[in-house]
Write a protein that holds these residues in place. Structure first.
Motif, PDB file in Angstrom:
ATOM      1  N   VAL A  57       0.840  -1.185   0.000  1.00  0.00           N
ATOM      2  CA  VAL A  57       0.000   0.000   0.000  1.00  0.00           C
ATOM      3  C   VAL A  57       0.883   1.245   0.000  1.00  0.00           C
ATOM      4  CG1 VAL A  57      -1.769   1.273   1.291  1.00  0.00           C
ATOM      5  CG2 VAL A  57      -1.794  -1.221   1.269  1.00  0.00           C
ATOM      6  N   ASN A  58       0.553   2.190  -0.873  1.00  0.00           N
ATOM      7  CA  ASN A  58       1.298   3.440  -0.893  1.00  0.00           C
ATOM      8  C   ASN A  58       1.005   4.242   0.363  1.00  0.00           C
ATOM      9  OD1 ASN A  58       2.344   2.937  -3.445  1.00  0.00           O
ATOM     10  ND2 ASN A  58       0.613   3.876  -4.479  1.00  0.00           N
TER      11      ASN A  58
ATOM     12  N   GLU B 160       1.392  11.008   1.575  1.00  0.00           N
ATOM     13  CA  GLU B 160       2.441  12.006   1.712  1.00  0.00           C
ATOM     14  C   GLU B 160       1.808  13.364   2.004  1.00  0.00           C
ATOM     15  OE1 GLU B 160       5.026  12.001  -1.658  1.00  0.00           O
ATOM     16  OE2 GLU B 160       5.215   9.825  -1.654  1.00  0.00           O
ATOM     17  N   ASN B 161       2.580  14.237   2.562  1.00  0.00           N
ATOM     18  CA  ASN B 161       2.147  15.615   2.821  1.00  0.00           C
ATOM     19  C   ASN B 161       0.892  15.691   3.671  1.00  0.00           C
ATOM     20  OD1 ASN B 161       4.291  16.390   1.158  1.00  0.00           O
ATOM     21  ND2 ASN B 161       2.999  16.342  -0.669  1.00  0.00           N
ATOM     22  N   GLY B 162       0.752  14.818   4.645  1.00  0.00           N
ATOM     23  CA  GLY B 162      -0.395  14.879   5.556  1.00  0.00           C
ATOM     24  C   GLY B 162      -1.703  14.420   4.951  1.00  0.00           C
ATOM     25  N   GLU B 163      -1.663  13.795   3.767  1.00  0.00           N
ATOM     26  CA  GLU B 163      -2.908  13.302   3.145  1.00  0.00           C
ATOM     27  C   GLU B 163      -3.443  12.131   3.954  1.00  0.00           C
ATOM     28  OE1 GLU B 163      -1.874  12.141  -0.783  1.00  0.00           O
ATOM     29  OE2 GLU B 163      -1.312  14.154  -1.404  1.00  0.00           O
ATOM     30  N   LYS B 164      -4.754  11.968   3.940  1.00  0.00           N
ATOM     31  CA  LYS B 164      -5.359  10.823   4.611  1.00  0.00           C
ATOM     32  C   LYS B 164      -5.469   9.674   3.627  1.00  0.00           C
ATOM     33  CE  LYS B 164      -8.061  13.293   8.025  1.00  0.00           C
ATOM     34  NZ  LYS B 164      -9.389  13.492   8.605  1.00  0.00           N
ATOM     35  N   SER B 165      -5.270   8.454   4.145  1.00  0.00           N
ATOM     36  CA  SER B 165      -5.453   7.280   3.294  1.00  0.00           C
ATOM     37  C   SER B 165      -6.916   6.846   3.350  1.00  0.00           C
ATOM     38  CB  SER B 165      -4.544   6.140   3.744  1.00  0.00           C
ATOM     39  OG  SER B 165      -4.863   5.757   5.058  1.00  0.00           O
ATOM     40  N   ALA B 166      -7.302   6.013   2.419  1.00  0.00           N
ATOM     41  CA  ALA B 166      -8.707   5.588   2.314  1.00  0.00           C
ATOM     42  C   ALA B 166      -9.204   4.895   3.494  1.00  0.00           C
ATOM     43  CB  ALA B 166      -8.901   4.706   1.082  1.00  0.00           C
TER      44      ALA B 166
END
Length: 50
Positions: A40-41, A44-50
């Motif tokens: 799983v990737n 980055e940059n504070g993004e939320k994952s699914a």
């Protein structure tokens, strides 16, 4: 096929695999679980994952 019938089929399949109790099922699930983190990737940059 009703839910009850599906459950009975699943119980028979599990019994054929030697799984007859909740504890045995839990153990089998834990023994076959894989860690998917490697696939799983990471966000980055504070993004939320699914």
């Amino acid at each position: 096929m009703t839910i009850h019938e599906q459950a009975e089929v699943m119980k028979k399949k599990l019994a054929a695999m030697g799984i007859t109790t909740d504890a045995e099922l839990q153990k089998a699930l834990e023994e076959t679980r894989i860690d998917i983190a490697l696939f799983v990737n990471k966000p980055e940059n504070g993004e939320k994952s699914a």
